[in-house]
Design a protein around this motif. Structure first.
Motif, PDB file in Angstrom:
ATOM      1  N   TYR A  60      -1.550   0.815  -4.997  1.00 30.15           N
ATOM      2  CA  TYR A  60      -0.824  -0.397  -4.658  1.00 30.15           C
ATOM      3  C   TYR A  60       0.373  -0.553  -5.594  1.00 30.15           C
ATOM      4  O   TYR A  60       0.302  -0.194  -6.766  1.00 30.15           O
ATOM      5  CB  TYR A  60      -1.733  -1.634  -4.781  1.00 30.15           C
ATOM      6  CG  TYR A  60      -3.045  -1.510  -4.048  1.00 30.15           C
ATOM      7  CD1 TYR A  60      -3.083  -1.161  -2.703  1.00 30.15           C
ATOM      8  CD2 TYR A  60      -4.250  -1.726  -4.700  1.00 30.15           C
ATOM      9  CE1 TYR A  60      -4.280  -1.051  -2.024  1.00 30.15           C
ATOM     10  CE2 TYR A  60      -5.466  -1.615  -4.029  1.00 30.15           C
ATOM     11  CZ  TYR A  60      -5.467  -1.267  -2.687  1.00 30.15           C
ATOM     12  OH  TYR A  60      -6.667  -1.153  -2.019  1.00 30.15           O
ATOM     13  N   HIS A 115      -0.282  -6.746   1.192  1.00 30.70           N
ATOM     14  CA  HIS A 115      -1.330  -6.180   2.044  1.00 30.70           C
ATOM     15  C   HIS A 115      -2.714  -6.162   1.397  1.00 30.70           C
ATOM     16  O   HIS A 115      -3.730  -6.427   2.049  1.00 30.70           O
ATOM     17  CB  HIS A 115      -0.934  -4.758   2.453  1.00 30.70           C
ATOM     18  CG  HIS A 115      -1.552  -4.319   3.736  1.00 30.70           C
ATOM     19  ND1 HIS A 115      -1.017  -3.337   4.523  1.00 30.70           N
ATOM     20  CD2 HIS A 115      -2.659  -4.729   4.395  1.00 30.70           C
ATOM     21  CE1 HIS A 115      -1.759  -3.158   5.595  1.00 30.70           C
ATOM     22  NE2 HIS A 115      -2.778  -3.983   5.535  1.00 30.70           N
ATOM     23  N   ARG A 116      -2.790  -5.811   0.133  1.00 30.35           N
ATOM     24  CA  ARG A 116      -4.062  -5.768  -0.598  1.00 30.35           C
ATOM     25  C   ARG A 116      -3.813  -6.198  -2.039  1.00 30.35           C
ATOM     26  O   ARG A 116      -2.758  -5.904  -2.595  1.00 30.35           O
ATOM     27  CB  ARG A 116      -4.642  -4.351  -0.603  1.00 30.35           C
ATOM     28  CG  ARG A 116      -5.119  -3.839   0.740  1.00 30.35           C
ATOM     29  CD  ARG A 116      -6.560  -4.223   0.998  1.00 30.35           C
ATOM     30  NE  ARG A 116      -7.018  -3.802   2.321  1.00 30.35           N
ATOM     31  CZ  ARG A 116      -8.260  -3.993   2.761  1.00 30.35           C
ATOM     32  NH1 ARG A 116      -9.154  -4.575   1.979  1.00 30.35           N
ATOM     33  NH2 ARG A 116      -8.606  -3.619   3.973  1.00 30.35           N
ATOM     34  N   MET A 161       0.555   5.079   0.522  1.00 31.19           N
ATOM     35  CA  MET A 161      -0.417   6.012   1.076  1.00 31.19           C
ATOM     36  C   MET A 161      -0.303   7.398   0.453  1.00 31.19           C
ATOM     37  O   MET A 161       0.788   7.863   0.140  1.00 31.19           O
ATOM     38  CB  MET A 161      -0.242   6.115   2.591  1.00 31.19           C
ATOM     39  CG  MET A 161      -0.572   4.835   3.329  1.00 31.19           C
ATOM     40  SD  MET A 161      -0.256   4.958   5.102  1.00 31.19           S
ATOM     41  CE  MET A 161      -1.398   6.258   5.560  1.00 31.19           C
ATOM     42  N   LYS A 196      -3.461   7.426  -3.189  1.00 36.94           N
ATOM     43  CA  LYS A 196      -3.276   6.106  -2.600  1.00 36.94           C
ATOM     44  C   LYS A 196      -3.334   5.057  -3.703  1.00 36.94           C
ATOM     45  O   LYS A 196      -4.214   5.082  -4.570  1.00 36.94           O
ATOM     46  CB  LYS A 196      -4.376   5.828  -1.571  1.00 36.94           C
ATOM     47  CG  LYS A 196      -4.209   4.511  -0.817  1.00 36.94           C
ATOM     48  CD  LYS A 196      -5.320   4.332   0.205  1.00 36.94           C
ATOM     49  CE  LYS A 196      -5.155   3.026   0.977  1.00 36.94           C
ATOM     50  NZ  LYS A 196      -6.250   2.813   1.957  1.00 36.94           N
ATOM     51  N   SER A 205      -3.831  -5.993  -6.000  1.00 36.14           N
ATOM     52  CA  SER A 205      -3.864  -4.914  -6.979  1.00 36.14           C
ATOM     53  C   SER A 205      -4.336  -5.455  -8.320  1.00 36.14           C
ATOM     54  O   SER A 205      -3.875  -6.515  -8.757  1.00 36.14           O
ATOM     55  CB  SER A 205      -2.468  -4.296  -7.155  1.00 36.14           C
ATOM     56  OG  SER A 205      -2.461  -3.399  -8.265  1.00 36.14           O
ATOM     57  N   ILE A 212       0.851  -1.192   0.000  1.00 29.41           N
ATOM     58  CA  ILE A 212       0.000   0.000   0.000  1.00 29.41           C
ATOM     59  C   ILE A 212       0.885   1.240   0.000  1.00 29.41           C
ATOM     60  O   ILE A 212       1.726   1.411   0.880  1.00 29.41           O
ATOM     61  CB  ILE A 212      -0.940   0.030   1.212  1.00 29.41           C
ATOM     62  CG1 ILE A 212      -1.899  -1.169   1.189  1.00 29.41           C
ATOM     63  CG2 ILE A 212      -1.738   1.332   1.235  1.00 29.41           C
ATOM     64  CD1 ILE A 212      -2.835  -1.240   2.384  1.00 29.41           C
TER      65      ILE A 212
END
Length: 295
Positions: free
Chosen positions: A102, A131-132, A91, A100, A134, A89
């Motif tokens: 990825y 983390h997340r 930020m 923000k 994309s 991520i």
């Protein structure tokens, strides 16, 4: 590739149940000073909670370094605790980011891992997570970075966070996934019926649960509260322990990630592992949370 996967499985570290989440230890919550970090680490270790969950972004990219400074001064044996971190991520308004987003190119993943190692003042991470997901991730880039980190011994286990079945299947074409940190709780149980936990069991991917208490203490319904309190009385437990025991019952061996900084709640979470819910009690709770019986 097969040799690398074998090494990954061999090096996989045992993770404590529960895991202590550190997102709110720094500027995003308790704003601990070094001494307070050390006291909280000691409390966790004394209770047998030896795994600490981080992400590079926590505290606006500051919490890892604060934790690492406190940890370094404690002179603990490295094999007495486990460290998890996440990357990916970017930020907004940090690092010259205009928005923000990825990022998962190999160079960035390697740089993020190295930064977390430096921040935490350690030679390796027990678990390293993306983390997340994309929509722009290129799995060959991820594989290149993960393979290098594993070969260098800088990570012992690899996983993802918040990935769905298709995203995991895509990534698994090139790299083995040990963990997926997902949102699951009695009040958020979609993964029990959408195939996610079934897929993870099939592929030996262990779930970690962020926000394992869900919305129970924020937007409780009378029916659910009555059911949980009834179980708490029956099992001589607290309401939060019943919520965690409900997760522990699942055969995928869900590991809760507890975000609390209250030592009594950490102890309560640890003791919840001793509660064995009866089969029908598990379904009573699920029915109350869903507002309907199973089909």
């Amino acid at each position: 590739m097969n040799e690398l996967l074998a090494q990954q499985k061999m090096n996989k570290t045992k993770i404590s149940t529960p895991i202590q989440g550190c997102m709110t230890w720094g500027k995003w919550g308790a704003n601990f000073a070094t001494k307070a970090y050390q006291q909280q680490i000691e409390v966790c270790l004394d209770l047998g909670v030896s795994t600490f969950d981080h992400a590079d972004i926590y505290g606006g990219y500051t919490t890892e370094a604060e934790f690492g400074k406190a940890l370094a001064e404690m002179n603990l044996q490295r094999d007495s605790f486990q460290l998890i971190s996440k990357c990916g991520i970017q930020m907004e308004n940090f690092r010259e980011n205009a928005t923000k987003h990825y990022q998962y190119d190999a160079a960035y993943i390697l740089k993020s891992a190295e930064q977390s190692l430096q921040n935490l003042q350690t030679d390796y991470l027990d678990v390293f997570l993306l983390h997340r997901p994309s929509p722009l991730m290129q799995v060959t880039e991820i594989q290149k970075a993960v393979a290098q980190l594993l070969q260098q011994g800088k990570i012992k286990g690899f996983g993802v966070s918040n990935f769905n079945i298709q995203q995991m299947a895509l990534l698994q074409k090139v790299v083995s996934i040990d963990y997926n940190q997902i949102q699951i709780a009695l009040t958020y149980s979609d993964s029990l019926t959408n195939g996610l936990l079934d897929y993870m069991q099939t592929h030996q991917i262990q779930p970690m649960a962020w926000n394992p208490l869900g919305s129970y203490f924020k937007s409780i319904t009378p029916k659910l509260q009555k059911s949980v309190q009834k179980m708490a009385t029956k099992y001589k437990a607290t309401e939060d322990q019943i919520l965690l025991a409900w997760l522990h019952k699942h055969p995928s061996q869900i590991i809760p990630v507890m975000g609390t900084t209250n030592s009594n709640r950490v102890q309560s979470a640890k003791e919840s592992t001793k509660i064995q819910l009866e089969l029908q009690d598990w379904f009573v709770l699920w029915e109350a949370a869903r507002g309907k019986q199973v089909d």
